[in-house]
Design an enzyme around this catalytic site. Structure first.
Site, PDB file in Angstrom:
ATOM      1  N   ARG A  23      29.157   6.424 -10.718  1.00  0.00           N
ATOM      2  CA  ARG A  23      28.940   7.560  -9.830  1.00  0.00           C
ATOM      3  C   ARG A  23      30.298   8.233  -9.620  1.00  0.00           C
ATOM      4  NH1 ARG A  23      24.373   7.012 -10.798  1.00  0.00           N
ATOM      5  NH2 ARG A  23      22.577   6.750  -9.412  1.00  0.00           N
TER       6      ARG A  23
ATOM      7  N   GLU B 230      28.084  17.221  -8.119  1.00  0.00           N
ATOM      8  CA  GLU B 230      27.180  17.486  -9.258  1.00  0.00           C
ATOM      9  C   GLU B 230      26.140  18.517  -8.861  1.00  0.00           C
ATOM     10  OE1 GLU B 230      25.619  13.798 -10.791  1.00  0.00           O
ATOM     11  OE2 GLU B 230      27.605  13.025 -11.248  1.00  0.00           O
TER      12      GLU B 230
ATOM     13  N   HIS C  72      25.685  13.966 -16.415  1.00  0.00           N
ATOM     14  CA  HIS C  72      24.952  12.840 -15.819  1.00  0.00           C
ATOM     15  C   HIS C  72      23.655  12.567 -16.607  1.00  0.00           C
ATOM     16  CE1 HIS C  72      24.083  10.552 -11.826  1.00  0.00           C
ATOM     17  NE2 HIS C  72      23.582   9.911 -12.874  1.00  0.00           N
TER      18      HIS C  72
HETATM   19  N1  LIG Z   1      25.430   7.710 -15.453  1.00  0.00           N
HETATM   20  C1  LIG Z   1      24.165   7.351 -15.390  1.00  0.00           C
HETATM   21  O1  LIG Z   1      23.267   8.076 -15.800  1.00  0.00           O
HETATM   22  C2  LIG Z   1      23.800   6.018 -14.830  1.00  0.00           C
HETATM   23  C3  LIG Z   1      24.558   5.423 -13.853  1.00  0.00           C
HETATM   24  N2  LIG Z   1      24.217   4.200 -13.347  1.00  0.00           N
HETATM   25  C4  LIG Z   1      25.051   3.592 -12.314  1.00  0.00           C
HETATM   26  O2  LIG Z   1      25.429   2.288 -12.728  1.00  0.00           O
HETATM   27  C5  LIG Z   1      25.327   1.411 -11.620  1.00  0.00           C
HETATM   28  C6  LIG Z   1      25.207  -0.017 -12.102  1.00  0.00           C
HETATM   29  O3  LIG Z   1      23.919  -0.268 -12.615  1.00  0.00           O
HETATM   30  P1  LIG Z   1      23.427  -1.765 -12.942  1.00  0.00           P
HETATM   31  O4  LIG Z   1      24.282  -2.400 -13.972  1.00  0.00           O
HETATM   32  O5  LIG Z   1      21.968  -1.678 -13.189  1.00  0.00           O
HETATM   33  O6  LIG Z   1      23.692  -2.462 -11.524  1.00  0.00           O
HETATM   34  P2  LIG Z   1      23.777  -4.012 -11.163  1.00  0.00           P
HETATM   35  O7  LIG Z   1      23.449  -4.094  -9.717  1.00  0.00           O
HETATM   36  O8  LIG Z   1      22.996  -4.826 -12.129  1.00  0.00           O
HETATM   37  O9  LIG Z   1      25.321  -4.361 -11.391  1.00  0.00           O
HETATM   38  C7  LIG Z   1      26.326  -3.874 -10.574  1.00  0.00           C
HETATM   39  C8  LIG Z   1      27.596  -4.674 -10.807  1.00  0.00           C
HETATM   40  O10 LIG Z   1      28.624  -4.084  -9.996  1.00  0.00           O
HETATM   41  C9  LIG Z   1      29.284  -5.124  -9.308  1.00  0.00           C
HETATM   42  N3  LIG Z   1      29.868  -4.665  -8.054  1.00  0.00           N
HETATM   43  C10 LIG Z   1      29.241  -4.203  -6.957  1.00  0.00           C
HETATM   44  N4  LIG Z   1      30.139  -3.919  -6.006  1.00  0.00           N
HETATM   45  C11 LIG Z   1      31.358  -4.231  -6.515  1.00  0.00           C
HETATM   46  C12 LIG Z   1      32.668  -4.178  -6.017  1.00  0.00           C
HETATM   47  N5  LIG Z   1      32.907  -3.769  -4.767  1.00  0.00           N
HETATM   48  N6  LIG Z   1      33.689  -4.572  -6.830  1.00  0.00           N
HETATM   49  C13 LIG Z   1      33.439  -5.004  -8.090  1.00  0.00           C
HETATM   50  N7  LIG Z   1      32.203  -5.078  -8.614  1.00  0.00           N
HETATM   51  C14 LIG Z   1      31.179  -4.698  -7.839  1.00  0.00           C
HETATM   52  C15 LIG Z   1      28.221  -6.186  -9.065  1.00  0.00           C
HETATM   53  O11 LIG Z   1      28.858  -7.416  -8.804  1.00  0.00           O
HETATM   54  P3  LIG Z   1      28.011  -8.758  -8.511  1.00  0.00           P
HETATM   55  O12 LIG Z   1      27.288  -9.057  -9.788  1.00  0.00           O
HETATM   56  O13 LIG Z   1      29.040  -9.761  -8.257  1.00  0.00           O
HETATM   57  O14 LIG Z   1      27.098  -8.440  -7.393  1.00  0.00           O
HETATM   58  C16 LIG Z   1      27.489  -6.144 -10.405  1.00  0.00           C
HETATM   59  O15 LIG Z   1      28.149  -6.931 -11.339  1.00  0.00           O
HETATM   60  C17 LIG Z   1      24.129   1.966 -10.830  1.00  0.00           C
HETATM   61  O16 LIG Z   1      24.162   1.570  -9.488  1.00  0.00           O
HETATM   62  C18 LIG Z   1      24.286   3.462 -11.003  1.00  0.00           C
HETATM   63  O17 LIG Z   1      25.040   4.006  -9.953  1.00  0.00           O
HETATM   64  C19 LIG Z   1      23.127   3.540 -13.805  1.00  0.00           C
HETATM   65  C20 LIG Z   1      22.320   4.091 -14.752  1.00  0.00           C
HETATM   66  C21 LIG Z   1      22.585   5.380 -15.344  1.00  0.00           C
HETATM   67  O1  LIG Z   2      22.191   7.699 -12.610  1.00  0.00           O
HETATM   68  C1  LIG Z   2      21.176   7.210 -12.975  1.00  0.00           C
HETATM   69  C2  LIG Z   2      20.584   6.046 -12.424  1.00  0.00           C
HETATM   70  O2  LIG Z   2      19.545   5.600 -12.953  1.00  0.00           O
HETATM   71  O3  LIG Z   2      21.109   5.530 -11.425  1.00  0.00           O
END
Ligand SMILES: NC(=O)C1=CN([C@@H]2O[C@H](COP(=O)(O)OP(=O)(O)OC[C@H]3O[C@@H](n4cnc5c(N)ncnc54)[C@H](OP(=O)(O)O)[C@@H]3O)[C@@H](O)[C@H]2O)C=CC1
Ligand SMILES: O=CC(=O)O
Length: 339
Positions: free
Chosen positions: A238, A267, A286
């Site tokens: 984000r 955005e 995005h």
């Molecule tokens: N550009 C786009 O179109 C898209 C963007 N996204 C973004 O990607 C993000 C991640 O998605 P996804 O992989 O499914 O989410 P998950 O919840 O599966 O993974 C998030 C990861 O981030 C880590 N995390 C959370 N807070 C912190 C922190 N303060 N410091 C370090 N690490 C942290 C978590 O740690 P832990 O495992 O230890 O809890 C976890 O490993 C979404 O929330 C979204 O905002 C997603 C899809 C599409």
């Molecule tokens: O930004 C996209 C999402 O699925 O989150």
């Protein structure tokens, strides 16, 4: 009588028919994103709404007393005011898993496009600048294979990025997340790292964490200063996880080599954002999950969550912070029996 729902974003005929089998629905048919005032008006009497990234605020919930579920057709739910949703006992759902591979593909397209300067050199050729003299060092990029990638966020999508990096490009991978992931370390040979070390050692820094109060501006001036001058920064998380002013400065001063950005603090991004003038920046609107197949799967998942939420079942993908609502015995009786 079927429960009333509102569909606030375009969906396919198939998904609409599925919702129609279980619910009476109205839908947004205007151009682009639904304006917030229209959304608030439309959901006054509904029990469920399907949205994508629409801001869910206390005010919105106040005006929609029948709401039981807000189904977000996205995995990120930083648009939810979670405390307000708890107070109003409204479930929030999202679409995890179905988009992981597609987003990981996009991350790698940004890695390759920035490293090998694909958009810049594409323009160079199309503008007729390629002549006999131009087999020049000025066009060279950097290698992705066997480089070091630092991934901040090792969740569902992070793991798919790791598989590509380790098995496809034989990269060394460092990662940072709130909790270490020993099973992934064993499976892929990746190494947990403090953020500072990850920034110092990586040739590519990839950000894929949720936007939360803790991750807001996680990447700022101090963090960019730690990165190598030769390193490339990729943000597919984000915009607000990055202090964009610090990123602009890091690029302008040559503190880092380049950036691949799918997301921005504002955005749609403003056309006069300095990032858009920089050749070393690859910018996308995005579109991390935006393939035909994945968006269809997300919409169907969002519809299933919506229908479950308004028909007294537990939706499969309630966001973790709101799962306590499923255990509240009064939530169902209050919300369902009152109708
Ligand atoms: N550009 C786009 O179109 C898209 C963007 N996204 C973004 O990607 C993000 C991640 O998605 P996804 O992989 O499914 O989410 P998950 O919840 O599966 O993974 C998030 C990861 O981030 C880590 N995390 C959370 N807070 C912190 C922190 N303060 N410091 C370090 N690490 C942290 C978590 O740690 P832990 O495992 O230890 O809890 C976890 O490993 C979404 O929330 C979204 O905002 C997603 C899809 C599409
Ligand atoms: O930004 C996209 C999402 O699925 O989150």
């Amino acid at each position: 009588m079927k429960p009333k729902v509102y569909i606030a974003r375009p969906i396919s005929q198939e998904v609409e028919e599925y919702i129609g089998e279980h619910c009476d629905y109205r839908k947004w048919e205007g151009e682009g994103r639904i304006p917030l005032d229209i959304l608030m008006e439309e959901i006054k009497d509904v029990e469920g709404v399907l949205v994508q990234h629409a801001p869910v605020t206390d005010k919105l919930l106040e005006g929609a007393p029948n709401l039981k579920v807000i189904s977000n057709s996205a995995v990120g739910y930083d648009s939810f005011d979670l405390e307000a949703m708890k107070r109003h006992k409204v479930l929030g759902t999202h679409t995890p898993f179905v988009l992981d591979e597609t987003v990981a593909d996009l991350v790698f397209s940004l890695v390759l496009a920035t490293a090998r300067r694909v958009p810049e050199l594409n323009n160079f050729v199309k503008q007729g600048k390629w002549d006999k003299e131009t087999e020049s060092h000025d066009l060279f990029g950097i290698d992705v294979h066997h480089a070091t990638m630092g991934i901040i966020g090792m969740g569902r999508i992070g793991e798919k990025i790791v598989r590509r990096a380790r098995l496809g490009f034989e990269m060394d991978v460092l990662y940072n997340s709130r909790t270490p992931k020993p099973e992934l370390e064993e499976k892929y040979g990746i190494v947990y790292s403090e953020l500072e070390t990850l920034l110092e050692k990586s040739d590519f820094v990839v950000l894929i964490v949720p936007l939360t109060p803790e991750t807001h501006h996680l990447m700022g001036e101090k963090q960019f200063e730690k990165m190598k001058n030769s390193a490339i920064f990729i943000n597919c998380a984000r915009g607000a996880v990055v202090d964009e002013r610090a990123l602009i400065q890091a690029l302008e001063t040559g503190q880092i080599r380049g950036a691949g950005l799918d997301v921005f603090e504002q955005e749609p991004v403003s056309p006069d954002n300095p990032l858009l003038q920089m050749e070393q920046v690859v910018a996308l609107p995005h579109i991390g999950s935006a393939t035909e197949k994945t968006r269809a799967a997300m919409a169907m998942k969002a519809a299933e969550n919506l229908v479950a939420g308004v028909t007294g079942k537990n939706p499969p993908d309630v966001v973790k912070e709101l799962q306590e609502l499923l255990e509240d015995p009064h939530r169902f009786s209050e919300k369902f029996n009152s109708k």
